[in-house]
Structures are given as C-alpha cells and as structure tokens.
Write an enzyme that holds these catalytic residues in place. Structure first.
Site, PDB file in Angstrom:
ATOM      1  NE  ARG A  28       2.677  25.996   9.598  1.00 16.97           N
ATOM      2  CZ  ARG A  28       2.285  25.957  10.872  1.00 16.97           C
ATOM      3  NH1 ARG A  28       1.712  24.857  11.368  1.00 16.97           N
ATOM      4  NH2 ARG A  28       2.442  27.000  11.664  1.00 16.97           N
TER       5      ARG A  28
ATOM      6  CE1 TYR B 211       6.150   3.971  -5.606  1.00 21.56           C
ATOM      7  CE2 TYR B 211       5.467   5.107  -3.613  1.00 21.56           C
ATOM      8  CZ  TYR B 211       6.190   5.086  -4.792  1.00 21.56           C
ATOM      9  OH  TYR B 211       6.959   6.161  -5.139  1.00 21.56           O
TER      10      TYR B 211
ATOM     11  CG  ASP C 220      -2.723   3.518  -1.398  1.00 20.00           C
ATOM     12  OD1 ASP C 220      -3.462   4.019  -2.265  1.00 20.00           O
ATOM     13  OD2 ASP C 220      -1.510   3.761  -1.330  1.00 20.00           O
TER      14      ASP C 220
ATOM     15  CE  LYS D 105       1.254   7.859  -8.576  1.00 22.13           C
ATOM     16  NZ  LYS D 105       1.680   8.571  -7.366  1.00 22.13           N
TER      17      LYS D 105
END
Length: 406
Positions: free
Chosen positions: A72, A124, A199, A224
């Site tokens: 983690r 978005y 972004d 993406k």
C-alpha cells in the site's frame, strides 16, 4: 517500529527524494517509455520488469529494510511505473492511484475548509461532482468554475476569491475542446500564491508538457491514453518539485488508494507503445475531422488539430501534437440517437483513449452530474457527441460513421 522509524522507512520506500532527472537524459521519449526508468531487472536481466505480486515484504532485522515493507505504501513494480511516469513528464515524483478520481481526491487533501480552487467551467462531470458535491458541500472548500480562455475573467475570479489556493484546468477541455494558455495561467496563479494543476489526460506528456510551461502538478486518468487498451483503471499525480511531496505522499499512503502491482505491470507494458499509438490515433483523427466537416448532417466539429479551431495557433505553440479527441454536433437529436444505435465498429461507450474507437453522449453520460445551466452555456446539448478515435483502419471508421449519419 516507532513513528520516527516508520516515517523514515516510508520516505525511503516512496523515493521521496524524487527521481534522478539526469538518468536516461540523452534518450528520446519513445526510448524512455519503452525501457522505463530502471529498465531491465538488475538482478535477473529480465527485459519485462517483474511483477511483484506481494502484499508484504520481510525485513532482515529490526531497523533494517530492503526498501519495501507493505505494498500500500511502496511496491517495486508500482515504483518503477511511478518513476517512469515522472521521467516522461519531466517531474520529480509521480504517485500511482487506483483511478484518476482517486488521484484528484487525494490531491485535494492538500487544501482545507475555506480554501478556494478556480476550476475550468468545461470540465469532466465526475471531477465536477467530486469538487461540488463532496469537497464543497461536505468539507467547506470553495470552487468557482471559470472560463480560463478569458484571462480577465480569471483575474475577476481571483479578486472575488482572495482565498484562491489553486487553478485546476483540463486542456484540451472535455468535451468542448477549449485550449488554455498554460504559461499565462501559471504566471497568474503564481502571482497570487496559488498553484496550477493541469489534467493532461487528453494529450499526455508525449504531446504536451505542462511543467515546461510553468505548471506545478499534473494529474491523469491513466485509464485513458497512458493505458490505451481499455483494460486498466488507474490515475496519477506528478509533482514538479519537493514543495508538496511529503504531505501528498502521507495522504496517499494513509488513504489506501494506491495502484495494485498487477495493474502497474500492465501499465508499464502499455507505455511501451504510447508514442506509436498516439501518432496513429492523431492521423486517424485528422482524416475523420475532415470527413465530419464536409458531412451535410454535421453542424459543428470541435478538434484542436483543425486549422479552423479558434485555439489552433495556441495549440501549435504549446503542444507537439493534437491528440485524437473530436466532439461534433449533428443536425437533430433523432440523428444523434440513430448514430448511437447504428455504429458497428465504433462502440457506444464511456471512456476514451483506447485502441478501440468509442463514441459518447456527454449530456447524459460523462456530464450528467453538471447543472443544466452550465452545460447549456457551454453548448453541451442533446445533439453533441464525443468521439475517441482509435487505431482501426481509418477508412473503416469513416464508413461506419457515414452509414450511421445517413
């Protein structure tokens, strides 16, 4: 292990001194993407960097470490991916998350109640929902959604919100394909002691390098183009320098949204073809843009690689390519419905950036969380479609669109 020892170990695991920015410096972009930061495994010589599918790592003795303790907060495969992303982006340190939304959410922990973030108005829908419904309504942060193409509007927003701590921009925007002047926005943010977050999902560092233009943080939905195969959900934050690093890593480690090692291994594999995929997708997009512009049932086409796009000159100055995202408006809502039903090769599906071409209805799908008054002002209406152009033969894609638009 006491708190100070744990903090020291966490810093060692995370590589919080950042990457060696001179490493592989003479290599071109594609070479770096293919070979990665460390490259072949130094122990075995494996060309494909190994998958360390382990939750935990043994220590030689108390106070001694191999450099890893628990996946983690640090895993060799994940670290190789993070270092490769940081190297490609030109940043100091990258962190890999379980999704792009998780990356943005953890980044927001750098701010607090009463802080304001200016965000682009064409954004978005999932990011809008996270900003407005979660961090504003529940935690008392402020968000003002601004047209960043208008610097006077940005200055007015800064005057109205002297508590502004950051600008958050997508460029190109989703779905209207606006392009923002990153250097001008960075200068304006820094003049007001704020940071610029970009972004970079649509173009990636292959086509656009925000750090070279003054940005402070770059975020991604790695799902993406960085992945490019529609088979991994992931996200990244990339930091330019050490200013935010320690606190951001603490939030990353504590919240538990780290990317698992298997997905990191898949992402390392995907990066090897990033440049060739994006080149081919852009070539296909240029052809499809020309087809759509000539079609009698298409009213408007929005593609930043179109010389008629109002921000085309800005794109040519600050980017090395245009990507493969196209939005277009058809003449009637019924025709939009027909297109979604008739396409055969192109899939009617959310997401973007993969080898397969996808078509999306933003008003209902990706931007359904945004208030009608915002979408109406932006032109996100019941005739607008967004197309993510894939790697198929472009003549097949054009034939598919032609039949669907008939």
């Amino acid at each position: 292990m006491d708190e100070s020892s744990f903090a020291s170990l966490a810093k060692e695991i995370a590589g919080l001194t950042g990457i060696d920015r001179t490493r592989n410096d003479a290599w071109g972009y594609s070479t770096k993407a293919i070979h990665g930061y460390q490259g072949r495994d130094p122990q075995t010589g494996a060309i494909s960097y190994p998958l360390y599918q382990s939750a935990t790592f043994a220590h030689p003795a108390l106070g001694e470490s191999t450099g890893f303790a628990y996946s983690r907060c640090g895993n060799p495969t994940v670290l190789e991916l993070e270092n490769t992303i940081a190297q490609l982006e030109g940043g100091l340190k990258a962190l890999a998350f379980s999704s792009g939304t998780a990356a943005i959410s953890t980044l927001l922990k750098l701010f607090g109640s009463g802080d304001c973030i200016l965000a682009c108005d064409d954004i978005y829908g999932g990011t809008y929902r996270l900003f407005h419904d979660v961090y504003q309504d529940r935690y008392g942060m402020e968000f003002d959604f601004v047209d960043f193409t208008d610097l006077d509007a940005v200055r007015a927003a800064l005057a109205a919100h002297p508590n502004t701590r950051a600008f958050f921009v997508e460029t190109p925007t989703n779905p209207m394909m606006h392009v923002f002047d990153i250097r001008a926005l960075a200068d304006l943010a820094h003049q007001h002691n704020a940071i610029l977050v970009v972004d970079n999902t649509f173009l990636t560092s292959y086509f656009q390098r925000p750090f070279d233009l003054g940005a402070d943080v770059v975020v991604y939905s790695g799902t993406k183009y960085l992945c490019g195969h529609n088979d991994v959900i992931c996200g990244f934050t990339v930091l330019k320098d050490e200013t935010l690093l320690q606190r951001h890593f603490t939030d990353y480690m504590s919240e538990g949204s780290a990317l698992p090692p298997f997905e990191a291994w898949l992402m390392l594999r995907s990066l090897k073809t990033l440049s060739v995929r994006m080149d081919r997708q852009e070539q296909n997009a240029c052809r499809i843009c020309e087809f759509l512009k000539q079609h009698p049932h298409v009213a408007d086409v929005y593609y930043v690689g179109d010389p008629d796009h109002p921000d085309y000159e800005l794109s040519t100055r600050q980017c090395s390519g245009f990507g493969a995202m196209i939005s277009f408006r058809v003449d009637t809502h019924q025709r939009l419905l027909d297109v979604l039903e008739r396409v055969k090769i192109i899939a009617f599906a959310e997401s973007l950036g993969g080898t397969e071409s996808l078509i999306t209805f933003p008003q209902v799908q990706t931007h359904g969380s945004i208030p009608d008054e915002m979408t109406d002002a932006l032109g996100i209406d019941d005739r607008l479609l967004r197309l993510s152009v894939g790697l198929e033969d472009v003549d097949d894609l054009i034939s598919d669109l032609s039949a669907a638009l008939a």
